[in-house]
Motif scaffolding. Structure first.
Motif, short mmCIF file in Angstrom:
data_model
loop_
_atom_site.label_atom_id
_atom_site.label_comp_id
_atom_site.label_asym_id
_atom_site.label_seq_id
_atom_site.Cartn_x
_atom_site.Cartn_y
_atom_site.Cartn_z
N PHE A 85 0.83 -1.21 0.00
CA PHE A 85 0.00 0.00 0.00
C PHE A 85 0.86 1.26 0.00
CE2 PHE A 85 -3.31 -2.82 2.04
CZ PHE A 85 -4.19 -2.79 0.97
N LEU A 86 1.91 1.26 0.81
CA LEU A 86 2.79 2.43 0.87
C LEU A 86 3.45 2.71 -0.48
CD1 LEU A 86 4.39 1.70 4.34
CD2 LEU A 86 3.00 3.72 3.78
N ARG A 87 3.82 1.67 -1.18
CA ARG A 87 4.52 1.82 -2.46
C ARG A 87 3.66 2.53 -3.51
NH1 ARG A 87 9.70 2.52 -3.44
NH2 ARG A 87 10.42 1.34 -5.19
N THR A 88 2.33 2.50 -3.34
CA THR A 88 1.46 3.18 -4.31
C THR A 88 1.53 4.70 -4.18
OG1 THR A 88 -0.51 3.16 -2.88
CG2 THR A 88 -0.17 1.24 -4.32
N HIS A 89 2.05 5.21 -3.05
CA HIS A 89 2.10 6.66 -2.83
C HIS A 89 3.48 7.21 -2.50
CE1 HIS A 89 -2.17 7.35 -3.16
NE2 HIS A 89 -2.37 6.25 -2.44
#
Length: 123
Positions: A90-94
């Protein structure tokens, strides 16, 4: 201190030595809020803004020039490989810059101030 977003308060990002440093990046907090909404569970910030003294303390052993000093970084507690993997996804998407350790994930928005990006590292 007050809430910065629906799920994050300024006190969560304040320097842990209680010196009063709490100048966290709005961009960082906004991105973390989006991730929190996607993840659907609380995100525990273990380190946000750090003053020079706290960053260099034996408890933290932060790097000189750390992105935490300018309020561009946050460390997020993780426990276990499943949570680490799920949250990192999830973090990698932002976030274009992320460091992964056994008990935390570091994210920062230092690409906006000239740090190499994208960048992924392990501790």
């Amino acid at each position: 201190m007050g809430n910065l977003t629906e799920h994050f308060s300024r006190s969560e990002f304040a320097c842990k030595c209680n010196c009063g440093a709490d100048g966290i990046s709005e961009e960082l907090v906004s991105k973390l809020e989006l991730v929190r909404l996607m993840y659907g569970k609380p995100i525990n910030i273990t380190s946000g803004v750090r003053c020079e003294k706290h960053n260099s303390s034996s408890a933290v052993q932060g790097r000189k020039g750390s992105t935490h000093l300018d309020g561009y970084a946050a460390d997020i507690a993780v426990s276990g490989c499943f949570q680490r993997d799920q949250l990192a996804g999830f973090l990698r998407t932002h976030f274009n810059r992320m460091g992964i350790a056994k008990t935390f994930i570091h994210v920062d928005v230092a690409d906006s101030v000239g740090k190499p990006s994208p960048c992924l590292w392990v501790y």
